[in-house]
Scaffold this motif. Sequence first.
Motif, PDB file in Angstrom:
ATOM      1  N   ILE A   1       4.975  -2.805   3.129  1.00  0.00           N
ATOM      2  CA  ILE A   1       5.346  -3.511   3.752  1.00  0.00           C
ATOM      3  C   ILE A   1       4.835  -5.156   4.851  1.00  0.00           C
ATOM      4  CG2 ILE A   1       7.379  -4.094   5.941  1.00  0.00           C
ATOM      5  CD1 ILE A   1       8.423  -0.994   5.112  1.00  0.00           C
ATOM      6  N   SER A   2       5.228  -6.618   4.281  1.00  0.00           N
ATOM      7  CA  SER A   2       4.361  -7.110   5.034  1.00  0.00           C
ATOM      8  C   SER A   2       4.469  -6.976   6.432  1.00  0.00           C
ATOM      9  CB  SER A   2       5.152  -8.448   4.666  1.00  0.00           C
ATOM     10  OG  SER A   2       4.367  -9.439   5.482  1.00  0.00           O
ATOM     11  N   SER A   3       3.352  -7.292   7.491  1.00  0.00           N
ATOM     12  CA  SER A   3       3.344  -6.764   8.734  1.00  0.00           C
ATOM     13  C   SER A   3       4.201  -8.183   9.300  1.00  0.00           C
ATOM     14  CB  SER A   3       2.119  -7.474   9.438  1.00  0.00           C
ATOM     15  OG  SER A   3       1.699  -8.681   8.896  1.00  0.00           O
TER      16      SER A   3
ATOM     17  N   ASN B   1      -5.957  -5.558   1.562  1.00  0.00           N
ATOM     18  CA  ASN B   1      -6.810  -4.937   2.045  1.00  0.00           C
ATOM     19  C   ASN B   1      -5.600  -4.058   2.547  1.00  0.00           C
ATOM     20  OD1 ASN B   1     -10.079  -5.470   3.096  1.00  0.00           O
ATOM     21  ND2 ASN B   1      -8.127  -8.063   3.164  1.00  0.00           N
ATOM     22  N   PRO B   2      -6.106  -2.612   2.553  1.00  0.00           N
ATOM     23  CA  PRO B   2      -5.931  -1.131   3.288  1.00  0.00           C
ATOM     24  C   PRO B   2      -4.841  -1.832   4.552  1.00  0.00           C
ATOM     25  CG  PRO B   2      -7.848  -0.604   3.310  1.00  0.00           C
ATOM     26  CD  PRO B   2      -7.879  -2.257   2.084  1.00  0.00           C
ATOM     27  N   TRP B   3      -4.380  -2.574   4.970  1.00  0.00           N
ATOM     28  CA  TRP B   3      -3.891  -2.775   6.399  1.00  0.00           C
ATOM     29  C   TRP B   3      -3.390  -1.627   6.660  1.00  0.00           C
ATOM     30  CZ3 TRP B   3      -7.528  -5.856   8.558  1.00  0.00           C
ATOM     31  CH2 TRP B   3      -7.641  -7.024   7.475  1.00  0.00           C
ATOM     32  N   LYS B   4      -4.063  -1.752   8.143  1.00  0.00           N
ATOM     33  CA  LYS B   4      -3.386   0.359   8.716  1.00  0.00           C
ATOM     34  C   LYS B   4      -2.285  -0.934  10.201  1.00  0.00           C
ATOM     35  CE  LYS B   4      -4.500   3.851  11.259  1.00  0.00           C
ATOM     36  NZ  LYS B   4      -5.691   4.496  12.195  1.00  0.00           N
TER      37      LYS B   4
ATOM     38  N   GLY C   1       2.343 -13.898   3.310  1.00  0.00           N
ATOM     39  CA  GLY C   1       2.323 -12.590   2.739  1.00  0.00           C
ATOM     40  C   GLY C   1       1.178 -11.712   2.742  1.00  0.00           C
ATOM     41  N   ASN C   2       0.326 -12.250   3.639  1.00  0.00           N
ATOM     42  CA  ASN C   2      -1.402 -11.528   4.164  1.00  0.00           C
ATOM     43  C   ASN C   2      -1.599 -10.415   3.824  1.00  0.00           C
ATOM     44  OD1 ASN C   2      -3.576 -12.969   3.599  1.00  0.00           O
ATOM     45  ND2 ASN C   2      -3.369 -14.546   5.008  1.00  0.00           N
TER      46      ASN C   2
END
Length: 487
Positions: free
Chosen positions: A273-275, A235-238, A260-261
């Motif tokens: 980058i992984s959150s 998903n395009p996480w912000k 790495g979700n």
Amino acid sequence: MLLNYLCILSVFLHVLTVHSQCRQGCKCSSKVTICVFTQISGVPNNLPTAITALTISGSVSSPNSFGHLSPSAFSSSRMSHLIMRYCGIDAIDAGAFRTLPELKRLNLEFNKIQTLTQQSFQGLTKLTALDLTENRKCDIKPNTFDGLSTLLELRLGEMDLKTFDLNLLQSLHSLATLDLHGNRLKTLDWAVLSSLTNLKHIDLSGNQLTTIPSNMSSLFTQIVTKRGSIHLGNNPWKCNWEIKWLKNMSVSFSSVFSIGNIICDSPANLQYISSISVPDPKLKPILPKILNCDKTKITVNEGMAVFINCTIKGDSITVKWINPTGTSFASSPLQQTGHNVYLNGSLYISSTSSSDLGNWTLSVSSKLGEDQRTVDVNVILSTTTTTTTTKTTTTTTLTPTTITTTPTPTPTITPIKTKTIPTTSSKIVTTKTTPNVTTPTLATNAVMVQDVSTDFTFKWNSAPQNIGSVGYLFLVVCAAIACQLFM
Ligand SMILES: *[C@@H]1O[C@H](CO)[C@@H](O)[C@H](O)[C@H]1NC(C)=O
Ligand SMILES: *[C@@H]1O[C@H](CO)[C@@H](O)[C@H](O)[C@H]1NC(C)=O
Ligand SMILES: *[C@@H]1O[C@H](CO)[C@@H](O)[C@H](O)[C@H]1NC(C)=O
Ligand SMILES: *[C@@H]1O[C@H](CO)[C@@H](O)[C@H](O)[C@H]1NC(C)=O
Ligand SMILES: *[C@@H]1O[C@H](CO)[C@@H](O)[C@H](O)[C@H]1NC(C)=O
Ligand SMILES: *[C@@H]1O[C@H](CO)[C@@H](O)[C@H](O)[C@H]1NC(C)=O
């Protein structure tokens, strides 16, 4: 372990011995009657009355073409599993499954069902699992799942859903698994979702979600406590302060959140980058701010276009431009007003007029604050207009009309395309769909299910055939070992 093998083996041997009494395509024992078909032209007739499980599975390259399922297409007082994949089902008539009162699992993956209504699953009062994966562009009407109060598992992945009304699930009090992966959801009704108190597994991967409100932590805590699973990948996480709680949770419970979700898509410096690798200070709130506008003062001739190119930043911001007389223009997907406000803060006036003359104000705001910038737009009114205006002082009522009808020269700036949302991260997770070269199903599509009862032929791919000769050999060896053990 060994007992398991022996059990499987004994069932297998049993099946072989009684096979002759059973319908071709089926395996019968005293407890279960299982029928498996691949390429057939319709719902098979003369199924054993005691049938407990039926699988009809076409393939990607050669799907069946059943068309619609007619009322009471099947009838069995014992059937608990019904699987129809790649069967080209495009409609389910009202009551199609009414004569299957014991059905627990209904799998209709990879079909072409166009509409689902409250009548589609009528009578399935014991259903626990429903899989509709990859019935693309299916229109799920309100109340479709209302009768399915025993449902535990609902799979609606890869259906091209742009929105999903979670009120559809209001009767599903026991729902434990909800799979919405691979759709196009930009948001969900989170409040309704958090009312699903039995939820244990949720898959929202492969959608267009950018954030999840922090009050969803109660639902996620519930899932974590049950040691369930949460899939949020692709998903395009912000990655901003709104997602900090989610990061924290996924670090603490990495077995529940797949590793790495949550990969950041924005802001640009955190993309890919992984959150979990983003340090907390970088997840601080971004206040609304206007960084720059390419002009502070502009002079144009009346009728000319104006483009004010601004750069802004901020989390969850609202952008509006206020004209000299106090009218607001908000950014909207339908940019047809002649005063286009873009989400990035820019303004385009397609044809300036006297009402545009003066100070325009850009306002960028969020719940964290507001920033403003003023641009002085000096419109040089053409002489014809000024004379018309002076003239109209005598013929009062006509004033507005004469002003608006003054000829406008074509704008120098070409209209700007509306911003398109990047879709790079909407990668699909599961297997690909059927190729566009669909088989010549048109003729057979018209064949209705009940018409097939006369002479249909089908290709029976028996299980041993599928296992292959190596498998056969293996089974024989197993049988030998088993017999040794019994001796
Ligand atoms: C969560 O917060 C949003 C506003 O941010 C609100 O609309 C929603 O009702 C809240 N949900 C719950 C379950 O409290
Ligand atoms: C992360 O969560 C734990 C408990 O779940 C809490 O104690 C901790 O303060 C949180 N950390 C941050 C940075 O929010
Ligand atoms: C607006 O500004 C950005 C950078 O500041 C530039 O890349 C872009 O080309 C400008 N757009 C127009 C239409 O001038
Ligand atoms: C803002 O969006 C418009 C329209 O898409 C575009 O022409 C302009 O270059 C953008 N400005 C910036 C600073 O990115
Ligand atoms: C616009 O604002 C500037 C100061 O910010 C002011 O000097 C100017 O007179 C204003 N123009 C109009 C037309 O009100
Ligand atoms: C199938 O897709 C390919 C390219 O993806 C295209 O060249 C071909 O024309 C398509 N065939 C049909 C029947 O649409």
